[in-house]
Enzyme design. Sequence first.
Site, PDB file in Angstrom:
ATOM      1  N   THR A 115      -7.698   8.444  -0.708  1.00  0.00           N
ATOM      2  CA  THR A 115      -7.206   7.249  -0.024  1.00  0.00           C
ATOM      3  C   THR A 115      -6.284   7.720   1.087  1.00  0.00           C
ATOM      4  O   THR A 115      -5.413   8.557   0.849  1.00  0.00           O
ATOM      5  CB  THR A 115      -6.430   6.340  -0.998  1.00  0.00           C
ATOM      6  N   GLU A 119       0.801  -1.218   0.000  1.00  0.00           N
ATOM      7  CA  GLU A 119       0.000   0.000   0.000  1.00  0.00           C
ATOM      8  C   GLU A 119       0.835   1.269   0.000  1.00  0.00           C
ATOM      9  O   GLU A 119       0.430   2.286  -0.558  1.00  0.00           O
ATOM     10  CB  GLU A 119      -0.917   0.009   1.229  1.00  0.00           C
ATOM     11  N   ASP A 139      -8.115   6.051  -8.574  1.00  0.00           N
ATOM     12  CA  ASP A 139      -8.730   4.732  -8.762  1.00  0.00           C
ATOM     13  C   ASP A 139     -10.255   4.780  -8.703  1.00  0.00           C
ATOM     14  O   ASP A 139     -10.909   3.745  -8.624  1.00  0.00           O
ATOM     15  CB  ASP A 139      -8.211   3.742  -7.729  1.00  0.00           C
TER      16      ASP A 139
END
Length: 276
Positions: A80, A57, A75
């Site tokens: 995020t 990640e 995405d």
Amino acid sequence: MKLTTRALVTPFAALLMTATTLTGCAQAGGSSGKGAADGLAAPAKKDIAMQLVSSAENSTLDWKAQYGYIEDIGDGRGYTGGIIGFCSGTGDMLRVVERYAKSRPGNALERFLPALRKVKGSDAHTGLGSPFARAWAEAAKDAKFREAQDAERDASYFDPAVRQAKRDGLGTLGQFAYYDAYVMHGEADADGTTGFRTIRSQALDAARTPADGGDETAYLDAFLDARVDAIREEPSHSDTSRVETAQRVFLDEGNLDLDPPLAWKVYGDSYEIKSS
């Protein structure tokens, strides 16, 4: 919950991080892997799990430095952020901020709750933007915010994944394989993605779980095959190295207990956890 390849970090994200350098949202066999009763929940193994996830990640093993991480990685899931990549578009970022508001009323992120509720299900930044990103990064200095992230990780991802893996008779490596799938894909299918439940169902079509008398290695091989297929179906992400050059390596080595030393690659970068 999201799919992400975070090998490159934008200048904006670098300014927002609370840690040093960064280098992933969605909705008969038996082995020594069942030796430790706590499995992946044992503190040392949970830390290994977090390092493994962080390598995929955040391209670093320093997962504790990621509480303040935040950016839009393009995405389709909005922002995020945090230790496992909570997303504004999938709702888990909202749940983190709601938890934080309960433990620290009046915190700087609380005013963004209405906006987070509105953007859920989209990639929009409406009402968020750089003020929200700065507030998120700043909040990472607060132990209450870090606790909120830990609690959401456990409630939505870690605990349900480990429970299901134990019901399936899986040892520590299998528990991690389930957890990583939860983190990357979420439990249920969403538009354009395949969730954990479907991945597991596809694995069950090919092999029996140890709890059902199957061989643990054969079942995990089938699960990882289904996981790779799920990753390749995601329009924005096709790199399968977090499975093929990481989890599959441990499985091929017969390391069902996920015991260090561990050596693996993600996105071509090499990582190692040495024996204690």
